[in-house]
Design a protein around this motif. Structure first.
Motif, PDB file in Angstrom:
ATOM      1  N   SER A 150       0.971  -1.240  -0.017  1.00  0.00           N
ATOM      2  CA  SER A 150       0.155   0.042   0.089  1.00  0.00           C
ATOM      3  C   SER A 150       0.921   1.363   0.062  1.00  0.00           C
ATOM      4  CB  SER A 150      -0.857  -0.121   1.386  1.00  0.00           C
ATOM      5  OG  SER A 150      -1.666   1.394   1.416  1.00  0.00           O
ATOM      6  N   SER A 186       2.713   1.660  -3.358  1.00  0.00           N
ATOM      7  CA  SER A 186       1.674   1.982  -4.286  1.00  0.00           C
ATOM      8  C   SER A 186       1.151   3.255  -4.072  1.00  0.00           C
ATOM      9  CB  SER A 186       0.877   1.065  -4.690  1.00  0.00           C
ATOM     10  OG  SER A 186       1.483  -0.206  -4.720  1.00  0.00           O
ATOM     11  N   LYS A 216      -1.352   3.938  -2.291  1.00  0.00           N
ATOM     12  CA  LYS A 216      -2.789   3.540  -2.808  1.00  0.00           C
ATOM     13  C   LYS A 216      -3.392   2.583  -1.624  1.00  0.00           C
ATOM     14  CE  LYS A 216      -5.398   1.109  -6.397  1.00  0.00           C
ATOM     15  NZ  LYS A 216      -5.835   0.009  -6.152  1.00  0.00           N
ATOM     16  N   LYS A 217      -4.625   2.795  -1.377  1.00  0.00           N
ATOM     17  CA  LYS A 217      -5.569   2.049  -0.372  1.00  0.00           C
ATOM     18  C   LYS A 217      -5.224   0.626  -0.356  1.00  0.00           C
ATOM     19  CE  LYS A 217      -9.990   2.208   1.907  1.00  0.00           C
ATOM     20  NZ  LYS A 217      -9.984   2.561   3.334  1.00  0.00           N
ATOM     21  N   TYR A 228      -6.608  -2.777  -1.197  1.00  0.00           N
ATOM     22  CA  TYR A 228      -7.949  -3.063  -1.755  1.00  0.00           C
ATOM     23  C   TYR A 228      -8.579  -3.973  -0.924  1.00  0.00           C
ATOM     24  CZ  TYR A 228     -10.790  -4.397  -5.772  1.00  0.00           C
ATOM     25  OH  TYR A 228     -11.755  -4.673  -6.429  1.00  0.00           O
ATOM     26  N   THR A 259      -4.326  -4.093  -5.248  1.00  0.00           N
ATOM     27  CA  THR A 259      -3.877  -3.146  -4.773  1.00  0.00           C
ATOM     28  C   THR A 259      -2.806  -2.368  -5.600  1.00  0.00           C
ATOM     29  OG1 THR A 259      -4.206  -3.962  -2.618  1.00  0.00           O
ATOM     30  CG2 THR A 259      -2.882  -1.853  -2.642  1.00  0.00           C
ATOM     31  N   LYS A 301      -3.521   0.405 -10.690  1.00  0.00           N
ATOM     32  CA  LYS A 301      -3.711   1.880 -10.785  1.00  0.00           C
ATOM     33  C   LYS A 301      -3.037   2.512  -9.528  1.00  0.00           C
ATOM     34  CE  LYS A 301      -7.746   2.084 -13.540  1.00  0.00           C
ATOM     35  NZ  LYS A 301      -9.146   2.354 -13.565  1.00  0.00           N
ATOM     36  N   GLY A 302      -2.032   1.844  -9.192  1.00  0.00           N
ATOM     37  CA  GLY A 302      -1.108   2.418  -8.206  1.00  0.00           C
ATOM     38  C   GLY A 302      -0.141   3.101  -8.775  1.00  0.00           C
ATOM     39  N   TYR A 359      -4.319   6.828   1.032  1.00  0.00           N
ATOM     40  CA  TYR A 359      -3.756   7.651  -0.139  1.00  0.00           C
ATOM     41  C   TYR A 359      -4.708   8.032  -1.302  1.00  0.00           C
ATOM     42  CZ  TYR A 359       0.074   4.878   2.256  1.00  0.00           C
ATOM     43  OH  TYR A 359       0.805   4.560   3.002  1.00  0.00           O
ATOM     44  N   GLY A 400      -1.725   6.671  -6.197  1.00  0.00           N
ATOM     45  CA  GLY A 400      -2.469   6.013  -6.631  1.00  0.00           C
ATOM     46  C   GLY A 400      -3.985   6.255  -6.788  1.00  0.00           C
ATOM     47  N   TYR A 452      -8.029   6.176  -5.891  1.00  0.00           N
ATOM     48  CA  TYR A 452      -8.421   5.765  -4.686  1.00  0.00           C
ATOM     49  C   TYR A 452      -9.757   4.710  -5.047  1.00  0.00           C
ATOM     50  CZ  TYR A 452     -10.419   6.230   0.027  1.00  0.00           C
ATOM     51  OH  TYR A 452     -10.839   5.955   1.070  1.00  0.00           O
TER      52      TYR A 452
END
Ligand code: HEM
Ligand SMILES: [Cu+2]
Ligand SMILES: [Cu+2]
Lengths: 530, 325
Positions: free
Chosen positions: A261, A264, A266-267, A269, A327, A330-331, A519, B72, B74
Motif C-alpha cells: 500500500s 503504491s 494506494k489504499k 484493496y 492494490t 492503478k497504483g 492515499y 494511486g 482511490y
C-alpha cells in the motif's frame, strides 16, 4: 521524563522499542546460525557418494537445530518479538504495551531458551531428534532430550506472556478513534498470531512435558508396549506446530499489505476482507493439524476430513493474494528495496501455496509425505519467502527505528541474489519428491547427485544474499546517512511522529480520524468501487 | 440446454470418478490414479501461478511511479470482484478434493483375495514374513497381483515407502498399519524408510521383488522344504544374522556402516571407546549380542539394543562370523 541511556538501560529496560530492538538483534543472530547450519547441510549434499564434512549423526543434529533455530528462534521472534513490540504501540497510538515488565520477562525467557538451544547443539548428547522429537525415538536416543523440553518450556512461557500482553494491549490501549476498522493490517495479523499462541502453546508444552516424564520418571504416556501411544504425541505436537506456521504467516500478511500500500501510494484493496481473512485463518488453522499424520495410522475418515479443512485454507489465502494484486492495479509503484521484497515474497509464496494445496490433497500426499517435495514446498511457502518479507519489513521500518537510511543499491543487489538463488535452489527437490525420495536423508540415491549439487550451489547464492542483507543492516545502523521522519510518505500512524520515536512515543495520545491507508482520498463523499 | 448440462455432468463424472468406476470391473491401480491426480494438480497449479504472476509483472511495469502518477487511484474494493476470487478458488478446491477423495478410497480399500504379507521394522532394517512363514530381511518377495502389507515396528516409528507403487505408510510400535499396491509387473522395486528413525535412517533401504506366480511358488517350495531346517550352523547363522537385523548396521563386506563391519573381525583386536582394546572371540560376540551397552567400538555410537537370543542360535551366529575372513 528523560530517556535513560547506557548499557544498563538496555538490560533493565521495559520500553517496548528497546525490547523490540533487542529481539531484532537476537533473532538475527539465530538467523545466521540457521543459515550456517543450512550451509553445512548443503555442503554435505554436494556429493552423494561419500562423506563430505559430516556423518549421518551430525547431519541429523544439523537439521534439528536448523529447523528449531529458524522457526522458533528467528521467524516467530522477529515477527512477534521485534515487529510486534516495536510497532503495535506506535500503530495503535499508545505509550507502551499493557504490561511492560511482563514484556521484558518475555524477552529474557526467549534468550534463556535460545541459550539452551545453543547448548543442545554444542554440548555432548547433541540433539538429533529433529525439531519435532517424536517418541519413541526421542526417548530411546542418547541425545539430551531435557534440553529440548526446557527450551520449549521457556519459550512457551515467553509466548504465553507475550500473547496475554499483546492481546490486552490491542483490545484496550487503542487511541480514541482507532476503531477495529482503522487498525493497520500488521496489527490485525499480530493479533491473530497471538490468539494462536495463546491457544496452541499450552498443548505443545503439555505434550513435551509428558515426554520428559516418560524419559526420566518412568511413565509410559507414549510407550506403546506399556499402554501408551506414540501417536498421541504427534497429535499434541502438531496441534500447535501446524498453527505455528500461521503465527508466522499472519503478521507477514499484514506487513505485505502495509508495504504494498505504501509503495503504491494506494489504499489496500478490500480492507475488510483482508482483516476477515486473517481471522478466518486464525480459526481454520486449528482444524488442519492431522495432515501431518496422513500416513501415520490415522483413521481413514479423519484423513479425508482434515484434507477438506487443509485445502480450504487456500480460499482466504487466495483472497489475500488477489487483493494484493488489485492494490497494485492503478497504483503509483515505487520499487524500493522493501517493495521488491514484498513482490519477491508473493512470487515465492505462490509457488509454495499451490504446492501446498497439492500436499494437502490426501491422495497426493500418500506418495510425497516426508519426501523432498515437502522440504521444497515449505521453504517456498514459509522459510525463504517469509524470511525475505521480514527482511523487507526491517528495511521498511529501518529509518523509523534508527533514524538512518540503509544502502539502497546493496539492498537491491542482495535481494536479487536471494530471490534467484532460492527460486532455483529448491526446484530439484520437487523432482526428488515426486520420485518419492524421503527427506532427512544424509545421502540420497546416487542418481540424484547432480540435482542435489545444483540445489546446493544455488542455496549458497541465496545464503550469500541473506548475509549481505544482514551486513547492510548492521553497517547502515552504524554509519547510514540521516533519514527524514517519513521517507516513504506513509499515512500510517507510526510515521506521523519523529524518527526514531521519542521515549514516550506520543506527547499526547492522538485522536484518530482516518485509517492508515487513505492515499489519494478525494475530498467529499466517495462511493465504493470504481 | 438440458442436454448441455447432462453432457457436462457426464464429463465431470468421468473425470472425477474414473477410479471408482474402474473399481467395479477390475482391481484399480492407485499408482496410475496418482499420476492422473498429479496432472490435474499441476494444470491447476500452473494456471494459478500464471494468474498471479502475469498481472503482478504487468502492473509493476504499467503503474511504475512517474511524473503525473505520484499517487494511486482511490479504490476501496469491489464486492463483485472479491466474490469472484472467492468462488473460483472454492470450485477448484472442491474439484481437487473430490478427485483426491476418490483416489484415496482406492488407496485404502484393499481388494478381495490380496496376497498378504507382514513387515516388521527395526533400526535399521525390515523383516518380511511371507504368508507361508518364510522370513527374509530387507527383501520382500511377492507374486504378481495386488499385495497387502501389514506393518508394525519393534522399536521406533519407521515407514514403508515404495515410490514406484506411489505408496507409503508409517510403521508404529504397538500398532498394525496397512497399505496395499498393485504389483502388475515382475521386477525389483526400491523401498525407503521415510519416517526419521535415527542415525541409520538414510541407509534403511530394502526392495520388493515381484515374481511371476510360478517363480514365487518355486521359491516358497525351496525355502519351506526339509532341507532348510537341517542347514549347517554357519548357514543358519547367516540367516539369523539377516533376520535379527544385525546386517542393517554391520556389513559383511568390509564397508563401514552404522556399526563396524564383521568381516575380518574374528580373532583380531579391536579398539574401544574407553581407550582399551579387546580380542574379538566367541565370548565377546555372545556378550555383545546380549548386552551391547558395554564395550562400544571406538569411533562408533552406541545404537545397538539388547537381543534375547538362544544359545544354539548364538553358536550359529559365531560360526557364521568366523567364516567372514
Ligand atoms: C537459503 C536458506 C536455506 C537453505 C539452503 C535451507 C536448507 C535446508 C535443508 C538442506 C534442509 C534439510 C532437508 C533434509 O535433508 O531433509 C532444511 C530443513 C529445514 N529448514 Fe531450511 N534452509 C534454508 C532456510 C530456512 C529458513 C529461513 C527456515 C525458516 C523457517 C528454514 C526452515 C527449515 C525447517 C523447519 C526444516 C526442517 C527440518 C526437518 O524437519 O527436517 N530453512 N533446510
Ligand atoms: Cu526407519
Ligand atoms: Cu527411517
Amino acid at each position: 521524563m528523560n530517556e535513560p541511556k547506557g548499557f544498563k538501560s538496555w538490560i533493565f529496560t521495559t520500553d517496548h522499542k528497546k525490547i523490540g530492538v533487542m529481539y531484532l538483534v537476537t533473532a538475527m543472530i539465530f538467523f545466521v546460525v540457521g543459515l550456517l547450519l543450512a550451509t553445512v547441510m548443503r555442503i554435505e549434499n554436494m556429493d552423494m557418494s561419500r562423506q563430505v564434512i559430516i556423518g549421518p549423526q551430525l547431519y541429523n543434529v544439523a537439521f534439528t537445530i536448523h529447523g528449531a533455530a529458524m522457526v522458533l528462534f528467528w521467524m516467530i521472534p522477529i515477527l512477534l518479538g521485534f515487529f510486534a513490540n516495536y510497532l503495535v504501540p506506535l500503530m495503535i497510538g499508545a505509550h507502551d504495551v499493557a504490561f511492560p515488565r511482563l514484556n521484558a520477562l518475555s524477552y529474557w525467557l526467549y534468550v534463556g531458551s535460545g541459550l539452551i538451544a545453543v547448548l543442545a547443539l554444542v554440548m555432548p548428547g547433541r540433539l538429533d531428534t529433529g525439531w519435532w522429537a517424536y517418541p519413541p525415538y526421542s526417548i530411546k536416543t542418547t541425545a539430551n532430550i531435557a534440553f529440548y523440553v526446557f527450551a520449549v518450556h521457556l519459550l512457551g512461557a515467553s509466548s504465553i506472556a507475550g500473547a496475554v500482553n499483546f492481546i490486552t494491549t490491542i483490545v484496550t490501549l487503542r487511541a480514541p478513534g482507532m476503531t477495529w476498522g482503522r487498525l493497520n493490517l500488521t496489527v490485525w495479523g499480530i493479533f491473530g498470531a497471538f490468539i494462536i499462541q495463546l491457544v496452541g502453546v499450552p498443548v505443545l508444552a503439555a505434550g513435551v512435558t509428558l515426554l520428559l516424564f516418560d524419559k526420566y520418571l518412568g511413565t509410559s504416556f507414549y510407550d506403546a508396549f506399556k499402554g501408551g501411544s506414540p501417536i498421541l504425541y504427534e497429535h499434541l505436537f502438531w496441534f500447535y506446530a501446524h498453527p505455528a506456521v500461521y503465527v508466522v504467516a499472519l503478521p507477514v500478511f499484514g506487513i505485505v499489505s502495509d508495504i504494498i500500500s505504501t509503495f503504491s501510494q494506494k489504499k489496500v484493496y478490500g480492507y475488510t476482507s483482508m482483516a476477515a481473512a486473517i481471522m478466518v485463518i486464525t480459526v481454520l488453522g486449528f482444524e488442519t493439524w492431522v495432515h501431518h499424520l496422513y500416513v501415520a495410522s490415522t483413521e481413514n475418515w479423519s484423513r479425508v476430513l482434515f484434507m477438506w479443512a487443509t485445502i480450504l485454507i487456500g480460499v482466504p489465502t487466495g483472497i489475500k493474494t488477489f487483493n494484493w494484486l488489485a492494490t497494485l492495479h492503478k497504483g503509483s509503484i515505487d520499487l524500493k528495496t522493501p517493495m521488491l521484497h514484498a513482490l519477491g515474497f508473493i512470487s515465492l509464496f505462490t509457488i509454495g501455496g499451490v504446492t501446498g494445496i497439492a500436499n494437502g490433497s490426501v491422495g497426493f500426499d500418500i506418495h510425497v509425505h516426508d519426501t523432498h517435495w515437502v522440504v521444497a514446498h515449505f521453504h517456498y511457502v514459509l522459510a525463504i519467502s517469509m524470511s525475505m518479507l521480514c527482511i523487507g519489513g526491517i528495511y521498511y521500518w529501518f529509518p523509523k527505528v534508527t533514524g538512518k537510511m540503509y544502502n539502497e543499491s546493496l539492498g537491491k543487489f542482495a535481494f536479487w541474489l536471494t530471490l534467484i538463488g532460492a527460486m532455483i535452489a529448491f526446484l530439484p527437490q520437487f523432482h526428488l519428491g515426486i520420485e518419492g525420495i524421503p527427506r532427512r536423508y544424509w545421502k540420497v540415491p546416487i542418481r540424484y547427485a547432480g540435482e542435489m549439487r545444483i540445489a546446493a550451489i544455488f542455496s549458497f547464492i541465496a545464503i550469500l544474499g541473506f548475509l549481505l542483507t544482514i551486513f547492510n543492516i548492521l553497517k547502515s545502523a552504524i554509519s547510514g546517512p540521516k533519514a527524514p521522519a517519513n521517507p516513504w510518505n506513509s499515512k500510517s500512524l507510526e510515521w506521523q511522529i519523529p524518527s526514531p520515536p521519542p521515549f514516550y512515543n506520543f506527547e499526547e495520545i492522538p485522536v484518530i480520524t482516518e485509517g492508515p491507508y487513505e492515499y489519494g482520498k478525494p475530498e467529499g463523499d466517495v462511493k465504493k468501487g470504481h | 440446454m438440458n442436454r448441455v448440462i447432462m453432457l457436462i455432468a457426464a464429463q465431470l463424472a468421468l473425470f472425477v470418478l474414473p477410479a471408482a468406476a474402474m473399481a467395479k470391473e477390475r482391481i484399480p491401480d492407485p499408482a496410475k490414479g496418482w499420476d492422473a491426480h498429479f496432472i490435474l494438480l499441476m494444470v491447476i497449479s500452473v494456471f494459478v501461478y500464471l494468474v498471479v504472476t502475469i498481472p503482478l509483472l504487468y502492473f509493476v511495469i504499467k503503474y511504475r511511479r512517474r511524473k503525473g502518477n505520484e499517487v494511486g487511484a482511490y479504490i476501496e474494493g469491489n464486492v463483485g470482484l472479491e466474490v469472484t476470487w472467492t468462488v473460483i478458488p472454492l470450485i477448484l478446491i472442491a474439484l481437487i478434493g473430490v478427485h483426491s477423495w476418490a483416489l484415496f478410497n482406492d488407496y485404502r480399500t484393499v481388494p478381495k483375495d490380496c496376497f498378504e504379507a507382514k513387515v516388521i521394522a527395526q533400526q535399521f532394517s525390515y523383516e518380511m514374513i511371507s504368508p507361508e512363514g518364510i522370513r527374509t530381511v530387507n527383501e520382500l518377495r511377492v507374486p504378481v497381483g495386488p499385495v497387502k502389507l501389514n506393518l508394525t515396528s519393534k522399536d521406533v516409528i519407521h515407514s514403508f515407502a515404495v515410490p514406484q507403487f506411489r505408496v507409503r505408510e508409517d510403521m508404529v510400535p504397538g500398532r498394525e498399519t496397512y497399505l496395499w499396491f498393485n504389483a502388475k509387473d515382475p521386477g525389483t522395486y526400491e523401498v525407503f524408510c521415510s519416517q526419521y528413525c535415527g542415525t541409520g535412517h538414510s541407509q534403511m533401504l530394502a526392495k520388493v521383488t515381484v515374481l511371476k506366480k510360478e517363480d514365487y511358488d518355486a521359491w516358497v517350495k525351496q525355502n519351506t522344504s526339509e532341507a532348510a531346517a537341517s542347514l549347517p550352523p554357519e548357514e543358519q547363522g547367516k540367516k539369523l544374522f539377516e533376520s535379527l537385523g544385525c546386517i542393517g548396521c554391520h556389513s559383511v563386506t568390509g564397508d563401514k556402516s552404522i556399526g563396524p563391519t564383521v568381516k575380518g573381525l574374528f580373532g583380531n583386536k579391536t579398539a574401544l571407546t574407553d581407550g582399551t582394546e579387546v580380542v574379538v572371540d566367541e565370548a565377546f560376540i555372545k556378550e555383545k549380542v546380549k548386552n551391547p551397552k558395554e564395550k562400544v567400538a571406538k569411533d562408533y555410537q552406541l545404537m545397538m539394543q539388547p537381543n534375547n537370543v538362544m544359545d544354539t542360535d548364538l553358536n550359529a551366529i559365531v560360526a557364521y562370523v568366523k567364516t567372514l575372513k
